[in-house]
Motif scaffolding. Structure first.
Motif, mmCIF file in Angstrom:
data_model
loop_
_atom_site.group_PDB
_atom_site.id
_atom_site.type_symbol
_atom_site.label_atom_id
_atom_site.label_comp_id
_atom_site.label_asym_id
_atom_site.label_seq_id
_atom_site.Cartn_x
_atom_site.Cartn_y
_atom_site.Cartn_z
ATOM 1 N N VAL A 7 46.721 46.985 41.298
ATOM 2 C CA VAL A 7 46.174 45.938 42.166
ATOM 3 C C VAL A 7 46.036 46.511 43.575
ATOM 4 O O VAL A 7 47.008 47.008 44.150
ATOM 5 C CB VAL A 7 47.095 44.695 42.175
ATOM 6 C CG1 VAL A 7 46.577 43.650 43.156
ATOM 7 C CG2 VAL A 7 47.206 44.103 40.785
ATOM 8 N N CYS A 62 46.567 39.135 35.136
ATOM 9 C CA CYS A 62 46.088 39.421 36.500
ATOM 10 C C CYS A 62 45.503 38.168 37.131
ATOM 11 O O CYS A 62 45.766 37.874 38.300
ATOM 12 C CB CYS A 62 45.015 40.505 36.473
ATOM 13 S SG CYS A 62 45.694 42.119 36.145
ATOM 14 N N TYR A 74 41.692 44.260 40.759
ATOM 15 C CA TYR A 74 42.630 44.863 39.809
ATOM 16 C C TYR A 74 41.894 45.747 38.813
ATOM 17 O O TYR A 74 40.719 45.531 38.529
ATOM 18 C CB TYR A 74 43.457 43.793 39.084
ATOM 19 C CG TYR A 74 42.678 42.893 38.169
ATOM 20 C CD1 TYR A 74 42.201 41.675 38.613
ATOM 21 C CD2 TYR A 74 42.405 43.256 36.850
ATOM 22 C CE1 TYR A 74 41.474 40.837 37.781
ATOM 23 C CE2 TYR A 74 41.673 42.432 36.013
ATOM 24 C CZ TYR A 74 41.214 41.217 36.486
ATOM 25 O OH TYR A 74 40.488 40.413 35.660
#
Lengths: 79, 79
Positions: A7, A62, A74
Protein backbone atom coordinates in the motif's frame (compact mmCIF):
# COMPACT_ATOMS: atom_id res chain seq x y z
CA UNK A 1 -0.71 -19.68 0.03
CA UNK A 2 1.46 -16.67 0.73
CA UNK A 3 0.97 -13.22 -0.74
CA UNK A 4 2.12 -9.68 -0.22
CA UNK A 5 0.00 -6.54 -0.35
CA UNK A 6 1.80 -3.22 -0.90
CA UNK A 7 0.00 0.00 0.00
CA UNK A 8 1.56 3.28 -1.13
CA UNK A 9 0.44 6.90 -1.14
CA UNK A 10 -0.97 8.06 -4.48
CA UNK A 11 1.18 10.36 -6.59
CA UNK A 12 0.69 13.96 -5.58
CA UNK A 13 -0.31 13.18 -2.00
CA UNK A 14 2.09 14.82 0.46
CA UNK A 15 4.17 12.41 2.57
CA UNK A 16 5.47 14.28 5.63
CA UNK A 17 6.88 11.06 7.12
CA UNK A 18 8.95 10.49 3.98
CA UNK A 19 10.18 14.08 4.13
CA UNK A 20 11.20 13.60 7.76
CA UNK A 21 13.18 10.48 6.80
CA UNK A 22 14.92 12.41 3.99
CA UNK A 23 15.95 15.07 6.52
CA UNK A 24 17.13 12.49 9.05
CA UNK A 25 19.24 10.67 6.44
CA UNK A 26 20.87 13.97 5.46
CA UNK A 27 21.62 14.70 9.11
CA UNK A 28 23.20 11.24 9.41
CA UNK A 29 25.45 11.95 6.39
CA UNK A 30 23.85 9.33 4.17
CA UNK A 31 24.45 11.05 0.83
CA UNK A 32 22.80 10.71 -2.55
CA UNK A 33 19.18 10.22 -1.41
CA UNK A 34 16.91 12.52 -3.42
CA UNK A 35 13.50 11.55 -2.06
CA UNK A 36 11.81 9.01 0.17
CA UNK A 37 8.15 7.99 0.24
CA UNK A 38 6.93 5.58 2.87
CA UNK A 39 4.36 2.83 2.42
CA UNK A 40 3.10 -0.31 4.13
CA UNK A 41 3.24 -3.98 3.33
CA UNK A 42 1.12 -6.83 4.59
CA UNK A 43 2.51 -10.36 4.34
CA UNK A 44 -0.59 -12.52 4.28
CA UNK A 45 -1.01 -16.26 4.57
CA UNK A 46 -4.35 -17.43 3.23
CA UNK A 47 -6.44 -20.43 2.23
CA UNK A 48 -7.56 -20.13 -1.35
CA UNK A 49 -8.36 -22.62 -4.09
CA UNK A 50 -6.26 -20.88 -6.71
CA UNK A 51 -4.46 -17.70 -7.69
CA UNK A 52 -7.66 -15.95 -8.81
CA UNK A 53 -9.53 -16.73 -5.60
CA UNK A 54 -6.58 -15.49 -3.53
CA UNK A 55 -6.44 -12.25 -5.47
CA UNK A 56 -10.19 -11.70 -4.98
CA UNK A 57 -9.90 -12.15 -1.20
CA UNK A 58 -6.91 -9.81 -1.00
CA UNK A 59 -8.61 -7.11 -3.09
CA UNK A 60 -11.63 -7.35 -0.79
CA UNK A 61 -9.32 -6.98 2.25
CA UNK A 62 -7.67 -3.91 0.69
CA UNK A 63 -10.94 -2.25 -0.22
CA UNK A 64 -12.55 -2.90 3.16
CA UNK A 65 -9.61 -2.29 5.48
CA UNK A 66 -6.01 -2.18 4.32
CA UNK A 67 -5.96 0.76 1.92
CA UNK A 68 -7.67 4.13 2.08
CA UNK A 69 -8.38 4.50 -1.61
CA UNK A 70 -8.89 8.25 -1.37
CA UNK A 71 -5.17 8.74 -0.80
CA UNK A 72 -3.59 5.29 -1.27
CA UNK A 73 -3.00 2.74 -4.03
CA UNK A 74 -2.51 -0.97 -3.47
CA UNK A 75 -0.83 -3.78 -5.34
CA UNK A 76 -1.41 -7.48 -4.69
CA UNK A 77 1.63 -9.71 -5.29
CA UNK A 78 1.04 -13.46 -5.39
CA UNK A 79 4.21 -15.39 -6.27
CA UNK B 1 17.69 5.77 -9.88
CA UNK B 2 14.68 4.31 -8.09
CA UNK B 3 14.78 1.60 -5.45
CA UNK B 4 12.56 0.04 -2.85
CA UNK B 5 13.55 -0.96 0.69
CA UNK B 6 11.33 -3.47 2.47
CA UNK B 7 11.55 -3.73 6.27
CA UNK B 8 9.81 -6.67 7.95
CA UNK B 9 9.73 -8.05 11.46
CA UNK B 10 12.10 -10.98 12.00
CA UNK B 11 10.57 -14.44 12.30
CA UNK B 12 9.52 -15.15 15.85
CA UNK B 13 8.98 -11.51 16.78
CA UNK B 14 5.40 -10.89 17.87
CA UNK B 15 3.38 -8.59 15.61
CA UNK B 16 0.38 -7.25 17.57
CA UNK B 17 -0.58 -4.90 14.73
CA UNK B 18 -0.77 -7.84 12.32
CA UNK B 19 -2.91 -9.76 14.83
CA UNK B 20 -5.27 -6.78 15.13
CA UNK B 21 -5.63 -6.68 11.32
CA UNK B 22 -6.41 -10.43 11.28
CA UNK B 23 -9.15 -9.85 13.84
CA UNK B 24 -10.56 -6.86 11.97
CA UNK B 25 -10.68 -8.78 8.66
CA UNK B 26 -12.54 -11.61 10.39
CA UNK B 27 -15.02 -9.09 11.84
CA UNK B 28 -15.52 -7.67 8.33
CA UNK B 29 -16.30 -11.19 6.98
CA UNK B 30 -13.21 -11.35 4.78
CA UNK B 31 -12.72 -15.12 4.87
CA UNK B 32 -9.70 -17.31 4.25
CA UNK B 33 -7.01 -15.12 5.80
CA UNK B 34 -4.83 -17.22 8.11
CA UNK B 35 -2.27 -14.68 9.24
CA UNK B 36 -1.09 -11.15 8.58
CA UNK B 37 2.27 -9.58 9.38
CA UNK B 38 2.81 -5.91 8.77
CA UNK B 39 5.97 -4.27 7.47
CA UNK B 40 7.16 -1.01 5.95
CA UNK B 41 8.44 0.01 2.56
CA UNK B 42 10.47 3.00 1.52
CA UNK B 43 10.41 4.06 -2.12
CA UNK B 44 13.68 5.90 -2.58
CA UNK B 45 14.97 8.03 -5.43
CA UNK B 46 18.73 8.39 -5.35
CA UNK B 47 21.79 9.56 -7.25
CA UNK B 48 24.26 6.73 -7.65
CA UNK B 49 26.87 5.86 -10.26
CA UNK B 50 25.74 2.24 -10.57
CA UNK B 51 23.78 -0.60 -9.03
CA UNK B 52 26.50 -1.44 -6.49
CA UNK B 53 26.87 2.15 -5.28
CA UNK B 54 23.10 2.46 -4.90
CA UNK B 55 22.94 -0.74 -2.87
CA UNK B 56 25.74 0.48 -0.59
CA UNK B 57 23.93 3.79 0.11
CA UNK B 58 20.65 2.00 0.81
CA UNK B 59 22.27 -0.52 3.15
CA UNK B 60 23.86 2.36 5.05
CA UNK B 61 20.45 4.08 5.30
CA UNK B 62 18.87 0.86 6.63
CA UNK B 63 21.59 0.25 9.18
CA UNK B 64 21.64 3.83 10.44
CA UNK B 65 17.92 4.64 10.38
CA UNK B 66 15.33 2.62 8.50
CA UNK B 67 15.57 -0.79 10.18
CA UNK B 68 15.98 -1.76 13.81
CA UNK B 69 18.13 -4.83 13.25
CA UNK B 70 17.39 -6.24 16.69
CA UNK B 71 13.84 -7.07 15.61
CA UNK B 72 13.68 -6.28 11.88
CA UNK B 73 15.14 -7.55 8.61
CA UNK B 74 15.50 -5.47 5.46
CA UNK B 75 15.72 -6.18 1.75
CA UNK B 76 16.95 -3.75 -0.86
CA UNK B 77 15.27 -4.06 -4.29
CA UNK B 78 16.87 -2.22 -7.21
CA UNK B 79 15.09 -2.92 -10.51
Amino acid sequence: MKARVVVTLRNGILDPQGKAIEGALKALHVNGIKSVRQGKIFDVELDAADHGAAEAVLREACEKLLANQVVEDYQVEIP
